[in-house]
Design an enzyme around this catalytic site. Structure first.
Site, PDB file in Angstrom:
ATOM      1  N   LYS A  78       0.862  -1.033  -0.159  1.00 49.25           N
ATOM      2  CA  LYS A  78       0.162   0.147  -0.006  1.00 49.25           C
ATOM      3  C   LYS A  78       0.919   1.171  -0.210  1.00 49.25           C
ATOM      4  CE  LYS A  78      -3.932   2.045   2.550  1.00 49.25           C
ATOM      5  NZ  LYS A  78      -4.740   1.942   3.803  1.00 49.25           N
ATOM      6  N   SER A 153      -9.658   1.989   2.758  1.00 51.97           N
ATOM      7  CA  SER A 153      -8.844   2.415   1.694  1.00 51.97           C
ATOM      8  C   SER A 153      -7.774   1.780   1.075  1.00 51.97           C
ATOM      9  CB  SER A 153      -7.945   3.678   2.348  1.00 51.97           C
ATOM     10  OG  SER A 153      -7.157   3.381   3.370  1.00 51.97           O
ATOM     11  N   SER A 177      -9.685  -0.058   6.894  1.00 49.39           N
ATOM     12  CA  SER A 177      -9.012  -0.171   5.508  1.00 49.39           C
ATOM     13  C   SER A 177      -8.603  -1.117   4.931  1.00 49.39           C
ATOM     14  CB  SER A 177      -8.203   0.852   5.309  1.00 49.39           C
ATOM     15  OG  SER A 177      -8.724   2.400   5.348  1.00 49.39           O
TER      16      SER A 177
HETATM   17  N1  GLN Z   1     -13.229   4.634   6.091  1.00 50.45           N
HETATM   18  C1  GLN Z   1     -12.437   5.034   7.321  1.00 50.45           C
HETATM   19  C2  GLN Z   1     -11.950   6.513   7.049  1.00 50.45           C
HETATM   20  O1  GLN Z   1     -12.160   7.115   6.005  1.00 50.45           O
HETATM   21  C3  GLN Z   1     -10.949   4.014   7.776  1.00 50.45           C
HETATM   22  C4  GLN Z   1     -10.051   4.465   6.710  1.00 50.45           C
HETATM   23  C5  GLN Z   1      -8.986   3.530   7.094  1.00 50.45           C
HETATM   24  O2  GLN Z   1      -8.998   2.746   8.015  1.00 50.45           O
HETATM   25  N2  GLN Z   1      -7.800   3.976   7.017  1.00 50.45           N
HETATM   26  O3  GLN Z   1     -11.573   6.991   7.967  1.00 50.45           O
END
Ligand code: GLN
Length: 485
Positions: A78, A153, A177
């Site tokens: 990532k 994400s 994410s």
């Molecule tokens: N969707 C959540 C956010 O936008 C989690 C994203 C993540 O785990 N980085 O904060």
């Protein structure tokens, strides 16, 4: 395709025995990526990866190489994780062109164990999102249906795995994410206990919530990658001390091939709690599929009990206040002076700083910096941030109580299957609401895994299993047994 659907174990054994040419495998992966419509990668590491593969083929018989746990395994990383010499953007324009001078601790561990870094995967900008649509480099598509999102994400990592564009992947998880895209793309993803994995070299979004974690196409590979990255690191003061300075062995319990009889033995008497707050409101197909999965555990001798965790309705609000507050402070370092984007001619500090940040950050990132700054400002701090922290403690306590009475908790990872590209991105709140089952886990800091448990109209559904702090082995074991059944 010569090397489709390889597991990590098959890859390592094949490379060591010479049945697999690592160079051919890596060529095949790049061939797939270059013909792909998914947009799973932001940056490829082709020349280096091929050189590394040739070296592996040449030296595979050396004693030193034979000991490597991930010898020749193509892995996707990532883009929130720093890689020395490879562009690392966090999917933001502000970091476009930034090449880190050092490796994250997890990357050092991967290199030590012989993994081959294929490239950096697409994601929501600074990990802020649930669909991989906020990326500066355009959205990633779901391999099961190109008109749908892969989740986020870590959407690029999940899509790449699911389409055979990598054998293994790393993601990071602040509020879901890793687990959300694993669920939407039909792969396995694990969010480790807070403090298990070094965050050194992870570009920070919300430090008190996030962990780097493994993603793979099956549970045993997930366990092996977790084992490799859970090394002790003095450079992250929030990391717990791992016993004997050694890595933790997660693989042993999950990799041994179970006969039916021993599956029953593993599961018999296991107490599984199913909190009803995590099921209310999910789509009928998801609910059905998750109950079917839970009943499979019941059939193997587990004790299933429906429970209630009443504080969960406050989790989303608490999470978003804490995450945005931490983000507003973390992202202050991106000013165009030390990293990435530098536009126009320099004027006074405020003008230059505002211009670069105005141009460099996307809309969602700006929204969160503004809201986070607001929540932390004098006069509102107590009303929002402090209150969110208090709710967080209540949620953590509630998990600890539930996990005293039960060995693991089971629930849907996401309330629905992958949605259409463009469907929710215009309405941020509807995206935030999609995280309802994943963010409580990060607030509590406990480990959780998402594994595929069914399909609805050809789209994967994820089952989430949650365990006690530092008891990753329990959820891995349960997940492994479920996968076998
Ligand atoms: N969707 C959540 C956010 O936008 C989690 C994203 C993540 O785990 N980085 O904060």
């Amino acid at each position: 395709m010569k090397y489709a659907n390889l597991t990590v174990i098959d890859t390592v054994e094949g490379v060591k025995s010479g049945n697999i040419s690592c160079e051919e495998l890596v060529w095949e992966i790049y061939d797939r990526i270059e013909r792909s419509e998914l947009n799973a990668f932001i940056t490829l590491n082709k020349e280096n990866a091929l050189a590394k593969a040739r070296e592996v083929d040449k030296r595979k018989a050396d004693e030193e190489y034979r000991r490597k746990k991930l010898l020749g395994v193509p892995i996707a990383i990532k883009d929130s994780i720093s890689t020395r010499g490879i562009q690392t953007t966090c999917a933001s324009k502000i970091l476009d062109g930034y090449i880190p001078p050092y490796d994250a601790t997890v990357i050092e561990a991967l290199k030590r164990e012989g993994a081959i870094i294929i490239g950096k995967t697409n994601m929501d900008e600074f990990c802020m999102g649930t669909s991989t649509e906020t990326s500066y480099y355009g959205p990633t598509r779901n391999p099961h249906d190109l008109s749908r999102v892969p989740g986020g994400s870590s959407g690029g990592s999940a899509a790449a795995l699911s389409a055979g564009e990598a054998v293994l992947a790393l993601g990071s998880d602040t509020g879901g994410s890793i687990r959300c895209p694993a669920s939407f793309c039909g792969v396995v993803g694990l969010k480790p206990t807070y403090g298990l994995i070094s965050r050194y070299g992870l570009i920070a979004y919300a430090n008190s919530l996030e962990q780097i974690g493994p993603m793979a196409s099956n549970v045993a590979d997930t366990a092996l990658l977790l084992e490799v990255i859970s090394t002790k690191d003095e450079r992250d003061s929030t990391q717990i001390k791992i016993k004997n300075n050694a890595t933790t062995n997660y693989l042993a319990p999950s990799i041994s091939r179970y006969e039916d009889a021993s599956i029953d033995k593993e599961i018999k008497g296991m107490r599984i709690g199913v909190p009803k707050e995590f099921i209310e409101g999910v789509s009928p197909a998801v609910e059905q599929s998750v109950w079917n999965a839970v009943h499979k555990f019941g059939d193997s001798g587990a004790n299933i009990e429906e429970i209630s965790m009443r504080g969960m309705k406050y989790a989303l609000a608490s999470y978003y206040i804490i995450a945005m507050s931490e983000a507003s402070s973390n992202l202050a370092r991106f000013d165009g002076l030390r990293y990435g984007l530098r536009t126009g001619k320099d004027e006074d500090w405020h003008t230059t700083f505002s211009r670069i940040r105005g141009e460099g950050f996307g809309e969602e990132v700006k929204r969160r910096i503004i809201l986070g700054t607001y929540a932390l400002s004098a006069g509102y701090y107590g009303k929002y941030y402090l209150k969110a922290l208090k709710v967080r403690t209540l949620i953590k306590n509630e998990f600890e109580d539930a996990l005293k009475k039960h060995d693991i908790l089971a629930m849907p990872t996401m309330p629905f299957v992958a949605f259409k590209l463009g469907e929710r991105i215009k309405d941020p709140l509807s995206l935030y609401l999609a995280d309802v089952n994943t963010v409580p886990i990060n607030l509590a800091g406990v480990p959780s895994i998402s594994i595929p448990c069914g399909f609805s109209n050809g789209l994967p559904i994820g089952l989430q299993l949650v365990g006690r702090h530092f008891e990753e082995d329990a959820i891995l074991k349960a997940a492994f047994v479920f996968e076998q059944v």
